[in-house]
Design an enzyme around this catalytic site. Structure first.
Site, PDB file in Angstrom:
ATOM      1  N   CYS A 136       0.832  -1.201   0.000  1.00  0.00           N
ATOM      2  CA  CYS A 136       0.000   0.000   0.000  1.00  0.00           C
ATOM      3  C   CYS A 136       0.871   1.257   0.000  1.00  0.00           C
ATOM      4  O   CYS A 136       0.662   2.183  -0.789  1.00  0.00           O
ATOM      5  CB  CYS A 136      -0.936  -0.022   1.205  1.00  0.00           C
ATOM      6  SG  CYS A 136      -2.162   1.292   1.208  1.00  0.00           S
ATOM      7  N   CYS A 137       1.873   1.296   0.876  1.00  0.00           N
ATOM      8  CA  CYS A 137       2.771   2.458   0.911  1.00  0.00           C
ATOM      9  C   CYS A 137       3.498   2.615  -0.417  1.00  0.00           C
ATOM     10  O   CYS A 137       3.715   3.734  -0.888  1.00  0.00           O
ATOM     11  CB  CYS A 137       3.801   2.307   2.034  1.00  0.00           C
ATOM     12  SG  CYS A 137       3.177   2.671   3.681  1.00  0.00           S
ATOM     13  N   CYS A 220      -1.041   8.872   6.757  1.00  0.00           N
ATOM     14  CA  CYS A 220      -2.416   8.601   6.352  1.00  0.00           C
ATOM     15  C   CYS A 220      -3.316   8.459   7.578  1.00  0.00           C
ATOM     16  O   CYS A 220      -2.871   8.021   8.648  1.00  0.00           O
ATOM     17  CB  CYS A 220      -2.466   7.334   5.510  1.00  0.00           C
ATOM     18  SG  CYS A 220      -1.636   7.502   3.926  1.00  0.00           S
ATOM     19  N   CYS A 223      -3.475   5.060   9.441  1.00  0.00           N
ATOM     20  CA  CYS A 223      -2.179   4.514   9.869  1.00  0.00           C
ATOM     21  C   CYS A 223      -1.444   5.442  10.817  1.00  0.00           C
ATOM     22  O   CYS A 223      -0.235   5.281  11.045  1.00  0.00           O
ATOM     23  CB  CYS A 223      -1.310   4.228   8.644  1.00  0.00           C
ATOM     24  SG  CYS A 223      -2.056   3.038   7.518  1.00  0.00           S
ATOM     25  N   CYS A 248       8.094   3.947   5.090  1.00  0.00           N
ATOM     26  CA  CYS A 248       7.239   3.606   3.953  1.00  0.00           C
ATOM     27  C   CYS A 248       8.061   3.061   2.798  1.00  0.00           C
ATOM     28  O   CYS A 248       7.522   2.470   1.875  1.00  0.00           O
ATOM     29  CB  CYS A 248       6.445   4.818   3.496  1.00  0.00           C
ATOM     30  SG  CYS A 248       7.472   6.129   2.816  1.00  0.00           S
TER      31      CYS A 248
HETATM   32 FE1  SF4 Z   1      -1.442   2.859   2.795  1.00  0.00          FE
HETATM   33 FE2  SF4 Z   1      -1.252   3.341   5.430  1.00  0.00          FE
HETATM   34 FE3  SF4 Z   1       0.931   3.500   3.835  1.00  0.00          FE
HETATM   35 FE4  SF4 Z   1      -1.053   5.327   3.718  1.00  0.00          FE
HETATM   36  S1  SF4 Z   1       0.368   4.927   5.451  1.00  0.00           S
HETATM   37  S2  SF4 Z   1      -0.028   4.417   2.000  1.00  0.00           S
HETATM   38  S3  SF4 Z   1      -2.897   4.035   4.012  1.00  0.00           S
HETATM   39  S4  SF4 Z   1      -0.281   1.659   4.359  1.00  0.00           S
END
Ligand code: SF4
Length: 278
Positions: A136-137, A220, A223, A248
């Site tokens: 996701c990151c 985010c 998170c 990330c």
């Molecule tokens: Fe995805 Fe969380 Fe990373 Fe944002 S912080 S990109 S929602 S995993």
């Protein structure tokens, strides 16, 4: 194998340094104050240097110093991952108002990547496993930034050595081999948290409103959470994970035992799915 931002050839490149040269420059700059480092960067790269920031306090201090030195050269690059708190969107507007001569560039993830990821693993995949959080990151944050870095010769980060173990050895100026060899400028590397907040107070720097709600690291919405008394400043990021780095992946390749192998496989599947639909 590690999850690395794709290494891209630069589109244009002004001053180019090799490891030896950048090592000498780093030695010369290491004892200097952030404003001296930032001034060197603008003298060297002008608008080909960008401030990459999630608009947290360290990034805001970097921006404020840069704006004092070269307001018309300041380019701010920030990613709208699609999962940011509304407070961050509001704060972006405030930053634009406070620094009107700077250009604030909001980067978005490729919607095809996001669609493929969500269809495969769900919209809240980051809760399911560490590899899926890395994915996701990578899709929402690392890829858009990597694309933007391709057009720069140098980028400012707001990294400090005392933030996290993976950041303890950063230099004020480094060659970023993960992103095509551009120059990475960590002007605040040797500042302590207290010095950053003192600068904010002395210079009336705007800060993200969630600091007032107990957050110490803001990313985010799903998170990030406020920290508890005695917790580390980054404890509020991905707090449900165990034995995973609180990164990330944009600042360093993520290498965490076997997590990255699974994430890499998922990214390859997403890539194939995206290509098949184009
Ligand atoms: Fe995805 Fe969380 Fe990373 Fe944002 S912080 S990109 S929602 S995993």
């Amino acid at each position: 194998m590690t999850i690395e931002a794709a290494t891209l050839e630069p589109v244009s490149r002004g001053p180019v340094f090799d490891d030896l040269e950048i090592g000498e420059i780093a030695m010369n700059l290491d004892d200097l104050e952030p404003w001296d480092v930032i001034e060197w960067a603008y003298d060297t790269f002008g608008r080909q240097a960008g401030i990459v920031t999630a608009l947290q306090v360290d990034g805001m201090v970097t921006l404020d110093i840069a704006y004092e030195i070269a307001p018309d050269d300041v380019r701010v690059l920030t990613v709208d991952t699609g999962r940011l708190p509304q407070a961050t969107h509001d704060f972006i507007d405030r930053v634009r108002e406070r620094y009107p001569r700077a250009s604030v560039e909001v980067l978005l993830p490729d919607h095809r990547d996001v669609e493929a990821m969500v269809q495969r693993s769900g919209v809240n995949l980051f809760r399911k496993s560490v590899p899926l959080r890395f994915v996701c990151c990578h899709v929402r944050k690392v890829r858009p930034l990597t694309r933007a870095l391709r057009d720069l010769d140098a980028w400012f980060t707001a990294l400090r050595r005392d933030q996290w173990a993976s950041r303890a050895a950063i230099r004020k100026v480094e060659l970023d081999h993960d992103h095509g060899g551009l120059v990475k400028i960590n002007a605040l590397a040797d500042w302590a948290k207290e010095e950053v907040w003192q600068y904010v107070e002395d210079n009336d720097v705007p800060i993200h409103p969630l600091y007032a709600a107990g957050y110490t690291s803001i990313g985010c919405e799903p998170c990030s959470r406020p920290i508890e008394p005695g917790e580390d400043d980054r404890a509020g990021r991905w707090w449900w994970e165990e034995d995973a780095p609180k990164e990330c992946g944009i600042h360093c390749p993520i290498d965490t035992g076997n997590f990255e192998k699974e994430a890499e496989q998922i990214l390859v599947q997403l890539e194939n799915r995206t290509e098949a639909r184009v």
